[in-house]
Write a protein that holds these residues in place. Structure first.
Motif, PDB file in Angstrom:
ATOM      1  N   THR A  38      -1.809  11.295 -16.235  1.00 32.61           N
ATOM      2  CA  THR A  38      -0.893  12.110 -15.453  1.00 32.61           C
ATOM      3  C   THR A  38      -1.665  12.956 -14.449  1.00 32.61           C
ATOM      4  O   THR A  38      -2.692  13.548 -14.788  1.00 32.61           O
ATOM      5  CB  THR A  38      -0.076  13.049 -16.375  1.00 32.61           C
ATOM      6  N   LEU A  39      -1.143  13.010 -13.244  1.00 35.10           N
ATOM      7  CA  LEU A  39      -1.674  13.855 -12.188  1.00 35.10           C
ATOM      8  C   LEU A  39      -0.698  14.991 -11.953  1.00 35.10           C
ATOM      9  O   LEU A  39       0.504  14.765 -11.802  1.00 35.10           O
ATOM     10  CB  LEU A  39      -1.834  13.046 -10.887  1.00 35.10           C
ATOM     11  N   PHE A  40      -1.219  16.218 -11.933  1.00 33.87           N
ATOM     12  CA  PHE A  40      -0.433  17.382 -11.564  1.00 33.87           C
ATOM     13  C   PHE A  40      -1.014  17.917 -10.267  1.00 33.87           C
ATOM     14  O   PHE A  40      -2.182  18.302 -10.216  1.00 33.87           O
ATOM     15  CB  PHE A  40      -0.493  18.456 -12.658  1.00 33.87           C
ATOM     16  N   ILE A  41      -0.211  17.903  -9.213  1.00 33.26           N
ATOM     17  CA  ILE A  41      -0.686  18.328  -7.904  1.00 33.26           C
ATOM     18  C   ILE A  41       0.274  19.392  -7.362  1.00 33.26           C
ATOM     19  O   ILE A  41       1.478  19.168  -7.313  1.00 33.26           O
ATOM     20  CB  ILE A  41      -0.837  17.115  -6.956  1.00 33.26           C
ATOM     21  N   SER A  42      -0.281  20.542  -7.015  1.00 32.07           N
ATOM     22  CA  SER A  42       0.582  21.639  -6.573  1.00 32.07           C
ATOM     23  C   SER A  42       0.993  21.460  -5.120  1.00 32.07           C
ATOM     24  O   SER A  42       0.319  20.784  -4.338  1.00 32.07           O
ATOM     25  CB  SER A  42      -0.097  22.986  -6.779  1.00 32.07           C
ATOM     26  N   THR A  43       2.107  22.087  -4.794  1.00 40.24           N
ATOM     27  CA  THR A  43       2.653  22.007  -3.440  1.00 40.24           C
ATOM     28  C   THR A  43       2.385  23.296  -2.656  1.00 40.24           C
ATOM     29  O   THR A  43       2.992  23.506  -1.613  1.00 40.24           O
ATOM     30  CB  THR A  43       4.173  21.736  -3.496  1.00 40.24           C
ATOM     31  N   HIS A  44       1.486  24.120  -3.141  1.00 38.61           N
ATOM     32  CA  HIS A  44       1.178  25.376  -2.452  1.00 38.61           C
ATOM     33  C   HIS A  44       0.781  25.127  -0.997  1.00 38.61           C
ATOM     34  O   HIS A  44       0.046  24.192  -0.701  1.00 38.61           O
ATOM     35  CB  HIS A  44       0.033  26.113  -3.160  1.00 38.61           C
ATOM     36  N   HIS A  45       1.284  25.961  -0.105  1.00 42.02           N
ATOM     37  CA  HIS A  45       0.949  25.949   1.323  1.00 42.02           C
ATOM     38  C   HIS A  45       1.514  24.741   2.067  1.00 42.02           C
ATOM     39  O   HIS A  45       1.179  24.528   3.228  1.00 42.02           O
ATOM     40  CB  HIS A  45      -0.567  26.035   1.558  1.00 42.02           C
ATOM     41  N   MET A  46       2.329  23.938   1.404  1.00 41.73           N
ATOM     42  CA  MET A  46       3.013  22.808   2.031  1.00 41.73           C
ATOM     43  C   MET A  46       4.416  22.776   1.432  1.00 41.73           C
ATOM     44  O   MET A  46       4.658  23.360   0.378  1.00 41.73           O
ATOM     45  CB  MET A  46       2.289  21.488   1.719  1.00 41.73           C
ATOM     46  N   THR A  47       5.321  22.050   2.052  1.00 42.01           N
ATOM     47  CA  THR A  47       6.637  21.901   1.439  1.00 42.01           C
ATOM     48  C   THR A  47       6.564  20.818   0.364  1.00 42.01           C
ATOM     49  O   THR A  47       5.739  19.893   0.456  1.00 42.01           O
ATOM     50  CB  THR A  47       7.713  21.506   2.475  1.00 42.01           C
ATOM     51  N   SER A  48       7.423  20.932  -0.615  1.00 45.74           N
ATOM     52  CA  SER A  48       7.484  19.900  -1.658  1.00 45.74           C
ATOM     53  C   SER A  48       7.773  18.536  -1.048  1.00 45.74           C
ATOM     54  O   SER A  48       7.178  17.529  -1.451  1.00 45.74           O
ATOM     55  CB  SER A  48       8.568  20.240  -2.685  1.00 45.74           C
ATOM     56  N   GLU A  49       8.660  18.514  -0.062  1.00 42.68           N
ATOM     57  CA  GLU A  49       9.031  17.256   0.584  1.00 42.68           C
ATOM     58  C   GLU A  49       7.833  16.618   1.283  1.00 42.68           C
ATOM     59  O   GLU A  49       7.665  15.394   1.231  1.00 42.68           O
ATOM     60  CB  GLU A  49      10.165  17.487   1.591  1.00 42.68           C
ATOM     61  N   GLU A  50       7.019  17.441   1.916  1.00 44.10           N
ATOM     62  CA  GLU A  50       5.845  16.915   2.614  1.00 44.10           C
ATOM     63  C   GLU A  50       4.841  16.317   1.628  1.00 44.10           C
ATOM     64  O   GLU A  50       4.333  15.209   1.833  1.00 44.10           O
ATOM     65  CB  GLU A  50       5.184  18.036   3.425  1.00 44.10           C
ATOM     66  N   VAL A  51       4.592  17.021   0.540  1.00 43.24           N
ATOM     67  CA  VAL A  51       3.655  16.527  -0.472  1.00 43.24           C
ATOM     68  C   VAL A  51       4.218  15.260  -1.125  1.00 43.24           C
ATOM     69  O   VAL A  51       3.498  14.279  -1.310  1.00 43.24           O
ATOM     70  CB  VAL A  51       3.334  17.610  -1.522  1.00 43.24           C
ATOM     71  N   GLU A  52       5.499  15.272  -1.450  1.00 45.76           N
ATOM     72  CA  GLU A  52       6.143  14.086  -2.037  1.00 45.76           C
ATOM     73  C   GLU A  52       5.985  12.876  -1.132  1.00 45.76           C
ATOM     74  O   GLU A  52       5.653  11.787  -1.590  1.00 45.76           O
ATOM     75  CB  GLU A  52       7.633  14.353  -2.272  1.00 45.76           C
ATOM     76  N   ARG A  53       6.243  13.056   0.168  1.00 42.18           N
ATOM     77  CA  ARG A  53       6.150  11.942   1.116  1.00 42.18           C
ATOM     78  C   ARG A  53       4.735  11.371   1.142  1.00 42.18           C
ATOM     79  O   ARG A  53       4.547  10.144   1.092  1.00 42.18           O
ATOM     80  CB  ARG A  53       6.559  12.402   2.518  1.00 42.18           C
ATOM     81  N   ILE A  54       3.742  12.238   1.193  1.00 44.51           N
ATOM     82  CA  ILE A  54       2.349  11.784   1.247  1.00 44.51           C
ATOM     83  C   ILE A  54       1.998  11.011  -0.029  1.00 44.51           C
ATOM     84  O   ILE A  54       1.377   9.947   0.026  1.00 44.51           O
ATOM     85  CB  ILE A  54       1.396  12.981   1.446  1.00 44.51           C
ATOM     86  N   ILE A  55       2.420  11.545  -1.171  1.00 48.67           N
ATOM     87  CA  ILE A  55       2.121  10.887  -2.449  1.00 48.67           C
ATOM     88  C   ILE A  55       2.805   9.521  -2.524  1.00 48.67           C
ATOM     89  O   ILE A  55       2.177   8.517  -2.866  1.00 48.67           O
ATOM     90  CB  ILE A  55       2.522  11.787  -3.636  1.00 48.67           C
ATOM     91  N   LEU A  56       4.080   9.472  -2.201  1.00 44.14           N
ATOM     92  CA  LEU A  56       4.819   8.208  -2.284  1.00 44.14           C
ATOM     93  C   LEU A  56       4.338   7.200  -1.241  1.00 44.14           C
ATOM     94  O   LEU A  56       4.275   6.003  -1.525  1.00 44.14           O
ATOM     95  CB  LEU A  56       6.313   8.460  -2.158  1.00 44.14           C
ATOM     96  N   ASP A  57       3.973   7.679  -0.053  1.00 45.70           N
ATOM     97  CA  ASP A  57       3.461   6.786   0.984  1.00 45.70           C
ATOM     98  C   ASP A  57       2.127   6.143   0.601  1.00 45.70           C
ATOM     99  O   ASP A  57       1.778   5.080   1.122  1.00 45.70           O
ATOM    100  CB  ASP A  57       3.302   7.527   2.322  1.00 45.70           C
ATOM    101  N   SER A  58       1.401   6.764  -0.322  1.00 44.18           N
ATOM    102  CA  SER A  58       0.128   6.182  -0.770  1.00 44.18           C
ATOM    103  C   SER A  58       0.336   4.878  -1.527  1.00 44.18           C
ATOM    104  O   SER A  58      -0.567   4.074  -1.634  1.00 44.18           O
ATOM    105  CB  SER A  58      -0.627   7.175  -1.662  1.00 44.18           C
ATOM    106  N   LYS A  59       1.533   4.703  -2.075  1.00 42.04           N
ATOM    107  CA  LYS A  59       1.898   3.522  -2.865  1.00 42.04           C
ATOM    108  C   LYS A  59       1.018   3.353  -4.115  1.00 42.04           C
ATOM    109  O   LYS A  59       0.883   2.260  -4.656  1.00 42.04           O
ATOM    110  CB  LYS A  59       1.904   2.263  -2.015  1.00 42.04           C
TER     111      LYS A  59
END
Length: 175
Positions: free
Chosen positions: A135-156
């Motif tokens: 499991t990876l736990f990655i915080s969304t501090h200093h970014m929006t949750s949506e932005e972090v989610e998009r980057i993570i999901l786009d990594s495939k």
């Protein structure tokens, strides 16, 4: 170079102050760390989380405290000596290949993702380090949750299970 060191020293000092007042014990509960796990504290800073995780893991577990700054690593080494943390190993990011593939059960990346230059390369490296059921736990501090989610999901490479207190809980896709 001197100015950069001052900035890192200031950051370490701020993190140490945060660790005194922050509820790190409660924070670490959300990571589901079990005795004997191998955990990577990526972006360990002054080692506030590293110390608590070390205690949770017991003598059969291991924490890799990873940071890009040598001063952060030195700060963690002082904690290792002061608190006799025998299950902690420090690793500078430039030496991250010293950690074997699929070594970790849990990776935490708290309050640092916004500073990563190439987020796709970073997520690929975390994928290399995590076990297939990790499991990876990655915080969304200093970014929006949506932005972090998009980057993570786009990594495939990752899927997001949920968000817990500004922290995305992610699992690796097929390994």
């Amino acid at each position: 170079m001197h100015e950069n060191n001052f900035t890192v020293e200031t950051m370490i000092s701020m993190l140490e102050q945060r660790d005194i007042t922050a509820p790190i014990n409660e924070e670490c509960n959300k990571f589901n760390i079990k005795t004997g796990d191998i955990v990577i504290d990526y972006g360990c800073g002054s080692g506030g989380y590293t110390k608590k995780i070390s205690e949770l893991l017991g003598e059969n577990g291991k924490v890799y405290a990873v940071d890009i700054h040598e001063l952060a690593i030195e700060s963690v080494k002082k904690k290792i000596n002061k608190y006799q943390l025998t299950n902690v190993e420090t690793v500078l990011v430039k030496n991250i290949n010293e950690i074997r593939d699929t070594a970790s059960d849990v990776i935490i990346a708290i309050d640092m993702f916004h500073m990563v230059q190439d987020k796709n390369v970073f997520l690929k490296e975390l994928y290399r380090l995590i076990k297939k059921d990790g499991t990876l736990f990655i915080s969304t501090h200093h970014m929006t949750s949506e932005e972090v989610e998009r980057i993570i999901l786009d990594s495939k490479l990752w899927t997001i299970q949920c968000e817990i207190d500004n922290c995305l809980k992610c699992i690796p896709l097929l390994k």
